[in-house]
Scaffold this active site. Structure first.
Site, PDB file in Angstrom:
ATOM      1  N   ASP A  50     -31.019   1.807 -57.968  1.00  0.00           N
ATOM      2  CA  ASP A  50     -31.195   2.806 -56.843  1.00  0.00           C
ATOM      3  C   ASP A  50     -30.136   3.896 -56.910  1.00  0.00           C
ATOM      4  O   ASP A  50     -28.760   3.445 -57.346  1.00  0.00           O
ATOM      5  CB  ASP A  50     -31.264   2.307 -55.711  1.00  0.00           C
ATOM      6  CG  ASP A  50     -32.496   1.550 -55.261  1.00  0.00           C
ATOM      7  OD1 ASP A  50     -33.232   1.394 -56.326  1.00  0.00           O
ATOM      8  OD2 ASP A  50     -33.071   1.290 -54.373  1.00  0.00           O
ATOM      9  N   HIS A 193     -27.465  -0.963 -57.859  1.00  0.00           N
ATOM     10  CA  HIS A 193     -27.274   0.580 -57.679  1.00  0.00           C
ATOM     11  C   HIS A 193     -26.456   1.039 -59.142  1.00  0.00           C
ATOM     12  O   HIS A 193     -25.447   0.561 -59.209  1.00  0.00           O
ATOM     13  CB  HIS A 193     -26.481   0.742 -56.417  1.00  0.00           C
ATOM     14  CG  HIS A 193     -27.120   0.333 -54.999  1.00  0.00           C
ATOM     15  ND1 HIS A 193     -27.552  -0.868 -54.920  1.00  0.00           N
ATOM     16  CD2 HIS A 193     -28.077   1.113 -54.311  1.00  0.00           C
ATOM     17  CE1 HIS A 193     -28.100  -1.233 -53.807  1.00  0.00           C
ATOM     18  NE2 HIS A 193     -28.517   0.175 -53.310  1.00  0.00           N
TER      19      HIS A 193
HETATM   20 ZN   LIG Z   1     -30.300   3.683 -51.711  1.00  0.00          ZN
END
Ligand SMILES: [Zn+2]
Length: 231
Positions: A50, A193
């Site tokens: 993400d 991430h």
């Molecule tokens: Zn996020």
């Protein structure tokens, strides 16, 4: 004219109904979906990233995934895509699934309805403007409101939850603990991430990705992005 107390009680009741519809019911629905997802990912490792793309990590990560011959799902922020469209396209060109993660990562529960819906719409538009099609949506902060779910349904966007947080964005960086949980669950959709990750967090994303891939190989699991659940 009703007494002021009656007006206050009525307003409080309306606020309660609003919170139940907007937050409590979607949250219960999410918990049910995650329970089902845990069943569906047995024998699979789904890698998800993400908050990118970010040139400080995404190219290095793409190199690692290519080296290991696996695909993943990337849920991108519209503002990052708008700032680096070439980098965003390179993720899709490498064969990975691309989805939206909103434009500016507004917290749905802490935003006004018009703010969170605009954040959703702008995120999808940013992907389209870069020539990319969103294959699914990951709610920012993992939170969802009823109006967002309705908007996503109309846009035919599947909501992509996760079953295991890698711990790369908060708390202690503990790859061993993450691996133990994934091994015990017999597979997982792992949240990671590739957005801004300073210093040791940057290295941790690469380390935990490599360690998860070793575990999947040892266990004989299928590895990929969310496309694994379509078959
Ligand atoms: Zn996020």
């Amino acid at each position: 004219m009703p007494p002021p107390e009656a007006i206050l009680v009525t307003l409080a009741a309306l606020a309660g109904v609003y919170l139940v519809i907007q937050i409590v019911l979607p949250h219960l629905w999410k918990r049910g979906r995650i329970r089902r997802l845990r069943e569906a990912v047995r024998g699979k490792l789904i890698l998800t990233y993400d908050d990118g793309p970010w040139d400080g990590l995404t190219p290095e990560l793409l190199g690692l995934l290519q080296e290991r011959g696996v695909r993943a799902s990337f849920f991108m922020l519209g503002e990052k895509v708008a700032a680096a469209p070439e980098l965003a396209r390179s993720v899709a060109q490498a064969g990975h699934e691309v989805g939206s993660h909103s434009y500016s990562h507004h917290h749905p529960w802490k935003s006004a309805p018009w703010t969170r819906l605009q954040d959703l719409a702008r995120g999808h538009c940013a992907l389209s403007a870069a020539g990319l099609e969103s294959a699914g949506h990951r709610p920012p902060h993992g939170k969802l409101c009823a109006d967002s779910a309705f908007w996503l349904g109309r846009a035919r966007q599947q909501i992509r939850w996760w079953t295991q947080d890698s711990g790369d964005s908060r708390g202690p960086l503990d790859a061993a603990a993450c691996l133990r949980s994934v091994r015990a669950a017999g597979g997982a959709v792992v949240l990671m991430h590739d957005g801004y990750a300073p210093g040791e967090r940057h290295a941790y994303v690469l380390e935990v990705t490599a360690a998860l891939l070793d575990l999947a190989q040892e266990q004989g699991w299928q590895v990929g992005g969310f496309e694994l659940l379509k078959s």
